[in-house]
Design a protein around this motif. Sequence first.
Motif, PDB file in Angstrom:
ATOM      1  N   LEU A   1     -13.010 -40.550  42.507  1.00 37.24           N
ATOM      2  CA  LEU A   1     -13.605 -41.423  43.523  1.00 37.24           C
ATOM      3  C   LEU A   1     -14.242 -40.704  44.704  1.00 37.24           C
ATOM      4  N   THR A   2     -14.207 -39.380  44.733  1.00 32.92           N
ATOM      5  CA  THR A   2     -14.872 -38.645  45.813  1.00 32.92           C
ATOM      6  C   THR A   2     -15.666 -37.487  45.224  1.00 32.92           C
ATOM      7  N   GLY A   3     -16.642 -37.025  45.994  1.00 36.59           N
ATOM      8  CA  GLY A   3     -17.417 -35.850  45.622  1.00 36.59           C
ATOM      9  C   GLY A   3     -17.105 -34.715  46.569  1.00 36.59           C
ATOM     10  N   PHE A   4     -16.637 -33.596  46.025  1.00 37.95           N
ATOM     11  CA  PHE A   4     -16.285 -32.405  46.805  1.00 37.95           C
ATOM     12  C   PHE A   4     -17.374 -31.363  46.579  1.00 37.95           C
ATOM     13  N   ARG A   5     -18.075 -30.991  47.653  1.00 42.69           N
ATOM     14  CA  ARG A   5     -19.251 -30.130  47.513  1.00 42.69           C
ATOM     15  C   ARG A   5     -18.877 -28.646  47.622  1.00 42.69           C
ATOM     16  N   VAL A   6     -19.355 -27.845  46.673  1.00 45.58           N
ATOM     17  CA  VAL A   6     -19.206 -26.393  46.746  1.00 45.58           C
ATOM     18  C   VAL A   6     -20.594 -25.795  46.982  1.00 45.58           C
ATOM     19  N   HIS A   7     -20.663 -24.874  47.939  1.00 44.61           N
ATOM     20  CA  HIS A   7     -21.950 -24.270  48.290  1.00 44.61           C
ATOM     21  C   HIS A   7     -21.706 -22.971  49.054  1.00 44.61           C
ATOM     22  N   GLY A   8     -22.715 -22.168  49.172  1.00 45.43           N
ATOM     23  CA  GLY A   8     -22.588 -20.840  49.763  1.00 45.43           C
ATOM     24  C   GLY A   8     -22.307 -20.814  51.242  1.00 45.43           C
TER      25      GLY A   8
ATOM     26  N   ARG B   1     -11.457 -25.476  38.680  1.00 47.41           N
ATOM     27  CA  ARG B   1     -11.967 -24.899  39.930  1.00 47.41           C
ATOM     28  C   ARG B   1     -13.041 -23.848  39.694  1.00 47.41           C
ATOM     29  N   VAL B   2     -12.905 -23.078  38.607  1.00 48.41           N
ATOM     30  CA  VAL B   2     -13.813 -21.948  38.395  1.00 48.41           C
ATOM     31  C   VAL B   2     -15.138 -22.362  37.750  1.00 48.41           C
ATOM     32  N   LEU B   3     -15.087 -23.204  36.716  1.00 44.62           N
ATOM     33  CA  LEU B   3     -16.325 -23.555  36.007  1.00 44.62           C
ATOM     34  C   LEU B   3     -17.396 -24.150  36.922  1.00 44.62           C
ATOM     35  N   PRO B   4     -17.050 -25.099  37.816  1.00 48.18           N
ATOM     36  CA  PRO B   4     -18.101 -25.626  38.700  1.00 48.18           C
ATOM     37  C   PRO B   4     -18.719 -24.544  39.586  1.00 48.18           C
ATOM     38  N   ARG B   5     -17.906 -23.579  40.033  1.00 56.85           N
ATOM     39  CA  ARG B   5     -18.444 -22.512  40.883  1.00 56.85           C
ATOM     40  C   ARG B   5     -19.336 -21.576  40.095  1.00 56.85           C
ATOM     41  N   LEU B   6     -19.024 -21.370  38.820  1.00 55.19           N
ATOM     42  CA  LEU B   6     -19.927 -20.598  37.962  1.00 55.19           C
ATOM     43  C   LEU B   6     -21.248 -21.340  37.790  1.00 55.19           C
ATOM     44  N   ARG B   7     -21.171 -22.656  37.565  1.00 56.28           N
ATOM     45  CA  ARG B   7     -22.392 -23.448  37.383  1.00 56.28           C
ATOM     46  C   ARG B   7     -23.234 -23.467  38.654  1.00 56.28           C
ATOM     47  N   ALA B   8     -22.552 -23.402  39.823  1.00 58.97           N
ATOM     48  CA  ALA B   8     -23.274 -23.412  41.094  1.00 58.97           C
ATOM     49  C   ALA B   8     -23.755 -22.019  41.501  1.00 58.97           C
ATOM     50  N   GLY B   9     -23.422 -20.990  40.697  1.00 59.61           N
ATOM     51  CA  GLY B   9     -23.850 -19.627  40.998  1.00 59.61           C
ATOM     52  C   GLY B   9     -23.068 -18.976  42.120  1.00 59.61           C
ATOM     53  N   LEU B  10     -21.847 -19.436  42.360  1.00 51.31           N
ATOM     54  CA  LEU B  10     -21.046 -18.885  43.460  1.00 51.31           C
ATOM     55  C   LEU B  10     -20.115 -17.772  42.994  1.00 51.31           C
ATOM     56  N   ILE B  11     -20.012 -17.555  41.688  1.00 45.57           N
ATOM     57  CA  ILE B  11     -19.211 -16.453  41.129  1.00 45.57           C
ATOM     58  C   ILE B  11     -20.093 -15.693  40.148  1.00 45.57           C
ATOM     59  N   GLY B  12     -20.029 -14.363  40.247  1.00 49.50           N
ATOM     60  CA  GLY B  12     -20.801 -13.555  39.322  1.00 49.50           C
ATOM     61  C   GLY B  12     -22.013 -12.943  39.983  1.00 49.50           C
TER      62      GLY B  12
END
Length: 312
Positions: A206-213, A301-312
């Motif tokens: 029910l909520t959107g949690f945003r990951v960004h640089g 936790r990790v897969l979304p950050r990989l998709r967002a380009g925040l890891i690697g």
Amino acid sequence: MKPWLTVVIPVHDGERWLGETFDSLVAQSSSGIEYLVVDSSPGDGTARLSSSYSDRLDLHILRRPDLGHWRAKTNFGFAQARAEHVAMLHQDDIWLPGRAAHLKAWLADTPQAAMHLHPSQVIDASGRAIGIWRSPLPSGNAPLEPGLLLRKLMVQNFIAVPAPVIRRDAFMAVGGIRDDLWYTGDWDLYLKIARHGDTVYHADVLTGFRVHGQSMTVSGSRDAADFEAQMRIVLAAHADFLPAAARAGILRKAEASIRVNTGLAAASRGSASALLRTFLAILSLGPHLPSFLHDTRLIDRVLPRLRAGLIG
């Protein structure tokens, strides 16, 4: 009329995403919710943007440039709240359709629970859905088994900031959010609430949690020593409340979780060797590995950050 929910929105120069946040609240079409925007911005851009929604939301702008961080602003907002239940919403997160209606039904059904939780969708800087962040808890409309949340949560914070709804008197009784915990203040709060009263975990996303640089977690984790210390402070503060028979096993997984978190933070800064250290820390758990992956929600936790380009 007295609101049934108070939502505290701590903001600082929030113009980039705050409009999307407010739009998600307007779309709920639910009355009886008050929104307290606690604004520490030096300029008036965020206040002007917030004011433009005051005809569609029961929105109150509290200018507090003296409150320099989200913990102080949240504590202040919850102290001003008129509702018996409170929620946090950061300036880059959103509510998904139907959340208000779900919350109202849950609170009517189990008003005595100290906290209600649910999973969150993970979104990137553009608002694209890139994953689901769930908790390792059984869902339903009844309170969790006493002590279960504490035992699971000690291993890793698996609760996204916009997800909890907390009874205001419970929040005040446990002392709110610690000022010194810039990264783990919410984790420490949930552990205190877990010991204070019942929690209900629902399956609805029910909520959107945003990951960004530009997030505080990403920028703050550049100081590796302080980043690790933030987690160890919380672990030390709550370890003695674990059941003696299970304490050693839980703390072993918690230590591994800290090593994984610090390794992933280093990897996000471009350290290739950090990924290898993270992998070795996970493998060191041996037969505890399946329960570790379940309790930490590491893949969530990790897969979304990989998709967002925040890891690697």
